[in-house]
Design an enzyme around this catalytic site. Structure first.
Site, PDB file in Angstrom:
ATOM      1  N   CYS A 114       0.803  -1.221   0.000  1.00  0.00           N
ATOM      2  CA  CYS A 114       0.000   0.000   0.000  1.00  0.00           C
ATOM      3  C   CYS A 114       0.840   1.277   0.000  1.00  0.00           C
ATOM      4  O   CYS A 114       0.357   2.335  -0.394  1.00  0.00           O
ATOM      5  CB  CYS A 114      -0.946   0.006   1.199  1.00  0.00           C
ATOM      6  SG  CYS A 114      -2.089  -1.395   1.237  1.00  0.00           S
ATOM      7  N   HIS A 247      -3.464   7.286   2.170  1.00  0.00           N
ATOM      8  CA  HIS A 247      -3.824   5.949   1.702  1.00  0.00           C
ATOM      9  C   HIS A 247      -5.235   5.632   2.180  1.00  0.00           C
ATOM     10  O   HIS A 247      -5.558   5.806   3.353  1.00  0.00           O
ATOM     11  CB  HIS A 247      -2.831   4.932   2.240  1.00  0.00           C
ATOM     12  CG  HIS A 247      -3.256   3.510   2.041  1.00  0.00           C
ATOM     13  ND1 HIS A 247      -3.724   3.036   0.830  1.00  0.00           N
ATOM     14  CD2 HIS A 247      -3.291   2.454   2.904  1.00  0.00           C
ATOM     15  CE1 HIS A 247      -4.021   1.756   0.955  1.00  0.00           C
ATOM     16  NE2 HIS A 247      -3.779   1.388   2.203  1.00  0.00           N
ATOM     17  N   ASN A 277     -10.067  -0.147  -0.418  1.00  0.00           N
ATOM     18  CA  ASN A 277      -8.606  -0.096  -0.353  1.00  0.00           C
ATOM     19  C   ASN A 277      -8.044  -0.684  -1.643  1.00  0.00           C
ATOM     20  O   ASN A 277      -8.152  -1.881  -1.886  1.00  0.00           O
ATOM     21  CB  ASN A 277      -8.124  -0.898   0.864  1.00  0.00           C
ATOM     22  CG  ASN A 277      -6.613  -0.842   1.055  1.00  0.00           C
ATOM     23  OD1 ASN A 277      -5.869  -0.451   0.163  1.00  0.00           O
ATOM     24  ND2 ASN A 277      -6.153  -1.258   2.219  1.00  0.00           N
TER      25      ASN A 277
END
Length: 320
Positions: A114, A247, A277
């Site tokens: 990520c 993020h 996500n």
């Protein structure tokens, strides 16, 4: 005057298929209320079986090039951040390079999950400022739907597919550009968020596994720390920021990070409700969304931050 790397174009790519929480509730022991309460996610995009990571990466890259008013022949560096490449090798970046018709410069992948886009952006910035390159395509692209355990409601509801890209240009003058970045990793916590196989050396097919409570605790602390570190290095405070582009992992992590920084929610770009996500794609997708709807404008002071499996985490302070 020192050389700076300036974002001159952004782009995004999302699969057309929208999967709502209600859709997931038909196959999992979950509900819309349960998912929204714990993550803030209402829907996500899931790619069709024939789509591969480079497909989304190329689409996002083309959008970023169009926004920059440049052709692919202007690019001499391609970096793709991904944890879901379609092959062990060659790198996804070389596939993107070939499909765009780029035949010069360098192309390689970055694997930091990520945090991948933040890592890739920092690397590109260093190469543009010190190397022979003039313009870079920096892309985050993921097909996380391919590594999910669709029987595990604690992880299957959290992720989606997508890609985001920026065109980064080296300039010798002006106030815009990347000011400072900081990258970190601590491999001692690798067992809290990982894929249980899938590497060429194991010959296995793996699925994503996560200990959510522990990841949450580390994420809030690490993101707040690296954000404060970058602000201090850049000689600014959280109050000076126009936008925080985090993020997009979980709405509760975003809220907790903003509280730790004393940052008002209206200064934070949030897309997790629509995108879920998307790992390395989440920061560039959120950045592109805010640029295209007019929130982020040239001259705005922005901070990009992310944390991912490994653990890896990092932040970039830039004037857009």
């Amino acid at each position: 005057m020192s050389r700076r790397s300036v974002i001159v174009g952004t782009g995004g790519a999302l699969p057309p298929r929208i999967v709502s929480n209600a859709d997931l509730a038909e196959r999992l022991d979950t509900s819309d209320d349960w998912i929204v309460e714990r993550s803030g996610i209402s829907e996500r995009r899931i790619a069709e079986p024939q789509v591969v990571t480079s497909d989304l990466a190329v689409e996002a890259a083309e959008a970023a090039l169009a926004a920059a008013g440049l052709g692919a022949d202007a690019i001499d560096l391609v970096i793709v951040a991904t944890a879901t490449p379609e092959s062990t090798f060659p790198a996804t970046a070389t596939k993107v390079q070939a499909r765009l018709g780029i035949t010069r410069g360098a192309a390689f992948d970055v694997a930091a999950v990520c945090t991948g886009f933040v890592y890739a952006l920092s690397i590109a910035d260093s190469l543009l400022k010190t190397g022979p390159y003039s313009r870079a395509l920096v892309i985050g692209a993921e097909l996380f739907s391919r590594i999910l355990d669709w029987e595990d409601r604690t992880t299957a509801v959290l992720f989606g597919d997508g890609a985001g890209a920026v065109v980064l240009e080296a300039r010798d003058e002006g106030e815009r550009g990347i000011i400072v970045s900081r990258l970190h990793a601590d491999g001692r916590h690798g067992d809290l968020l990982y894929v249980d196989g899938g590497a060429g050396s194991t010959g296995t097919v793996g699925k994503l596994r996560m200990k959510g409570r522990e990841v949450f605790r580390h994420a809030v602390q690490n993101l707040a720390n690296v954000t404060e570190e970058v602000l201090e290095a850049g000689g600014v405070t959280a109050a000076d920021l126009d936008w925080l582009v985090p993020h997009q992992a979980n709405a509760r992590i975003l809220e907790a990070t903003a509280r730790k920084l004393g940052l008002p929610p209206e200064k934070m770009v949030v897309t997790v409700n629509r995108h879920a996500n998307t790992s390395a794609a989440s920061v560039p997708l959120a950045l592109d969304a805010a640029v295209r709807d007019g929130r982020i404008r040239p001259g705005d002071l922005c901070l990009l931050e992310a944390m991912g499996g490994g653990f890896t985490w990092g932040a970039v302070l830039l004037r857009f």
